[in-house]
Design a protein around this motif. Structure first.
Motif: not given
Ligand code: NBX
Length: 829
Positions: A757-784
């Motif tokens: 519930d703490t990361v559900e849309v509308g309730n996600d104060f720390y913006l995990l959902g918003h940052d997730f896309g760029s997080y996954v990309e940064a992880q891919a860059a690290a792999d590369k």
């Protein structure tokens, strides 16, 4: 008479046979001496722990010599002193650090090997001194090391908790807390000073009396407790200077005996004496739930009162007038925890030394400086007025008077802006009246420090905006730093040797700026080979630890990806776990051919959750539930492993950090005041994957954004993103991972519901959902980057080369010159 005294001293010194000798033979004799006479074991049979005890006593003797000399020298020069007041110090182990700073590591290693022991094995016998929670407390420890190394005349003051930070034990994936009775096996690193004691008063009433025709306030206490000093020598590196960390323990005062005598209730009075000792019993874990607890307030005042009595006594021994105080004494408040010092010093000067209020206030305003480690206003410390008034009645009067004067001055400056006046007041009005400790500290300090550039911006524009507008000149920042002695020399001996070899000097151990010289070799393939070997050695050490601890075998070819720090929602360990689930999900849906291109990962997470912090505890459980699933999936094998390292502390950090390839610092932008873990990883050639938060902003400036993996919302975007609430666009992958957890893919779906519930849309104060896309990309860059070893190694070298300014030596020098106005005072050899 003077001649007689000197002759006596000289005879004594000659009886001592000079200072202790440090050749291997003398060291062996000393160790055996301590086996026989201190540990009281036969020299024919003693085990590793007993050998450690004897060894540390022989080191302690050497520390004491230097500590005496430093003390005498500083006293003789009457230098201005810094008193660093902190309720927390995370010192970790002392043995290796001491012999390295004393410069007698090799001699000890040889001495021990001739006795049939190995230094490293004995060093493992030592437990951690964990008298603190996290970053703030470890920072104090790093800064003490720098103060000693840079020859500053400084004292640390703190509390000698009998129970340090709780031990974390994991049962079925859940955190359990166990008491850390660290003194059980004795503590050779402290010196008990049974004669350095002060009475600390509590409760009671305030009366007004006539004294020489003047009215004075007198506090008649209801309870008195004795503070006993325990001194901990802190050796500098490459100097004889060894400074003191004085920790106070509570002992029942003789006052209680009188009571027993009066009432005849002997047994009960002895039982009551126990109560006094509870004051310094246990460290509060940082969970905010302790706000408003009487015992915590007692701890704070106990610490403040004993320290200030000690400081004032020493000042009066050397000086005649309190007018000299600002030239001779700097008091530093490490966060608001010791800020009762302000009321206490006013009480001493006005009630006990009979200075006029205005004169006392003038002096007091020149001696305090303050560092805050907090970002959000909601995290600031408050003390209920009722509580304070009953425990410290005189202090409450003083605080009211300070506030009254401040409010009057403020009205003159800003007029009758009642909203602003009430925001800035030291007293918070409301259903429960509170003292705002940060407001008090700001009003009375000449300097208010943030711990990173970004942190200062937040303080100026949000947290302390009103105060910044009133006194812009008070506000500064000193970017945190860590000591390279512990975080490279002690914890990563192979890297230490390699750096010294390629720089052609060990001078970087005292001057971290020299690390920049590594850039000259960034393209040298021989250097690269050796750099790679060092990382491999450290990864082997870490892999062995993981295997003994959890039985899990991990592949050394995998990328060791680490996130270790206290568990907090804003630090977003949950983002990391969601990323791991996503990675697992992708692997499961990949065909065999594609899997061959995947970079294998060992994900390592560690950290403690405050005992009352439910969501943090659920994050730990989720980590275990996910690990259980992934690690037992033979289809995935070495491609992905997840390890939770239990009971993360300073000595575990010393093992984990050098072995990491990648480390994660994921706080939502604007929430981490500084962060110091990242600096330790940087110094160990580990690449960072991070948000642009806290001191990461400065790390980027030093090493260039091309040498780390950045992601996530920027600090100026966060407020707007939060506004968007449920209209914020969230990547499908995030929703999918969240669904998996909700649907019980890892079990425990009821238990994880509130976490989801703490990361559900509308309730996600720390913006995990918003940052997730760029997080996954940064992880891919690290792999590369990882599959191009040349590139990776260069980035790693450049990280270490750019880590120089993150030495706490730099931080301390800035404080000394700009804030404390103290000069080095180097004890002659
Ligand atoms: O202080 C930490 C910050 O969160 C970090 O960003 C920063 O790098 C570090 C050093 O400046 N704060 C911190 O560790 N706070 C506590 O541990 C704490 C302890 C007791 C308490 C409140 C906070 N009552």
């Amino acid at each position: 008479e003077l001649g007689e005294r000197r002759a006596k001293a000289e005879r004594m010194f000659s009886l001592m046979d000079g200072f202790l000798k440090n050749d291997p033979l003398s060291l062996q004799k000393d160790i055996l001496h301590h086996v026989e006479y201190t540990v009281a074991r036969s020299r024919f049979s003693f085990d590793d722990f007993e050998a450690y005890q004897a060894l540390s006593h022989s080191v302690r003797d050497r520390l004491i010599e230097r500590w005496h000399d430093t003390h005498i020298y500083v006293k003789r020069t009457k230098s201005k002193r810094l008193y660093f007041l902190s309720l927390e110090f995370l010192m970790g182990r002392s043995l290796s650090n001491s012999v390295i700073n004393l410069g007698i590591q090799d001699q000890y290693a040889e001495a021990l090997s001739q006795l049939g022991f190995e230094f490293e094995v004995l060093a493992e016998q030592e437990g951690d001194a964990a008298l603190g929670n996290g970053g703030l407390a470890r920072l104090s420890a790093c800064q003490m090391d720098s103060l000693a190394t840079l020859d500053y005349p400084a004292w640390g003051y703190g509390l000698r908790y009998e129970y340090g930070l709780f031990r974390q034990v994991i049962v079925d994936g859940f955190q359990h807390e166990q008491p850390d009775y660290w003194l059980n096996f004795g503590n050779p690193w402290e010196i008990e000073r049974i004669h350095v004691t002060y009475e600390v008063k509590f409760y009671g009433t305030v009366e007004e009396v006539d004294m020489n025709g003047e009215r004075h306030k007198v506090w008649i206490p209801g309870e008195t407790v004795e503070a006993v000093a325990y001194d901990n020598p802190i050796p500098g590196y490459g100097t004889r200077n060894t400074i003191n960390l004085r920790l106070w323990a509570a002992k029942p005062s003789n006052q209680f005996d009188l009571e027993a005598y009066n009432t005849g209730d002997y047994i009960n009075s002895v039982v009551n004496r126990q109560r006094a000792e509870t004051i310094s019993n246990v460290l509060y874990p940082d969970d905010r739930s302790h706000q408003g607890k009487e015992l915590r307030l007692k701890q704070q005042y106990f610490f403040v009162s004993a320290s200030l009595q000690d400081i004032v006594r020493r000042f009066k021994e050397e000086h005649n007038s309190f007018d000299e105080l600002p030239d001779k004494v700097a008091l530093h408040l490490n966060d608001t925890h010791p800020s009762l010092s302000i009321a206490e010093i006013m009480r001493i000067l006005v009630d006990e030394e009979h200075l006029g209020w205005n004169k006392a206030w003038d002096i007091v305003c020149k001696i305090f400086s303050f560092t805050t480690h907090t970002v959000v206003a909601g995290g600031l410390e408050k003390i209920p007025v009722d509580l304070l008034g009953s425990l410290l009645p005189r202090h409450l009067q003083i605080l009211y008077e300070i506030n009254f004067n401040f409010m009057e001055e403020l009205k003159k400056r800003i007029g009758l802006d009642y909203n602003r006046l009430s925001r800035m007041s030291i007293v918070e009005e409301g259903a429960v009246k509170n003292i705002r400790m940060a407001n008090l500290a700001i009003v009375c300090s000449h300097t208010v420090n943030g711990v990173s550039k970004l942190h200062l911006d937040t303080l100026k524009t949000r947290t302390f905006k009103d105060f910044y507008e009133l006194w812009p000149e008070k506000f500064q920042y000193k970017t945190n730093g860590v000591t390279q002695r512990r975080w490279i020399v002690v914890s990563n001996p192979s890297l230490c040797a390699l750096i010294s070899k390629w720089l052609g000097t060990e001078a970087w151990i005292r001057n971290a700026d020299l690390l920049a010289g590594l850039r000259d070799h960034v393209d040298n393939t021989d250097f690269h080979q050796e750099w790679k070997m060092v990382k491999k050695v450290n990864k082997m050490r870490l892999a062995e630890y993981i295997e003994t601890m959890s039985g899990l075998k991990v592949s050394l070819d995998a990328m060791f990806d680490v996130q270790v720090k206290r568990i907090h929602e804003y630090k977003r360990q949950l983002l990391n776990i969601f990323g791991i689930i996503h990675r697992y999900d992708c692997l499961k849906n990949m065909d065999k051919n594609d899997r061959r291109k995947v970079v294998p990962r060992v994900c390592i997470i560690g950290g403690k959750a405050a005992p009352g912090y439910e969501i943090a505890k659920k994050i730990i459980k989720l980590c275990h539930a996910v690990a259980e699933k992934i690690n037992n999936d033979t289809d995935i094998g070495d491609l992905l492993k997840l390890v939770f390292i239990p009971d993360y502390n300073v000595s575990v950090a010393e093992l984990v950090i050098p072995g990491a390839d990648l480390s994660q610092h994921l706080s939502t932008a604007g929430h981490e005041a500084s962060g110091t873990g990242s600096m330790k990883f940087l110094m160990n050639g580990c690449l960072l994957l991070a948000t642009t938060d806290g001191s990461t902003v400065e790390i980027i400036e030093e090493i260039g954004s091309e040498n780390l993996f950045l992601f996530g919302a920027k600090v100026h975007e966060v407020a707007e993103l939060r506004e968007k609430g449920s209209t914020l666009k969230i990547p499908l992958q995030f929703a999918r991972v969240l669904r998996m957890v909700r649907d019980g893919y890892f079990g425990y779906e009821d238990y994880f519901k509130s976490l989801c519930d703490t990361v559900e849309v509308g309730n996600d104060f720390y913006l995990l959902g918003h940052d997730f896309g760029s997080y996954v990309e940064a992880q891919a860059a690290a792999d590369k980057a990882f599959v191009e070893p040349e590139k990776w190694i260069k980035m790693s070298i450049l990280s270490v080369a750019g880590s120089g300014i993150f030495s706490s030596d730099r931080t301390i020098q800035e404080y000394a010159e700009r804030t404390w106005k103290i000069d080095p005072c180097r004890c002659p050899l």
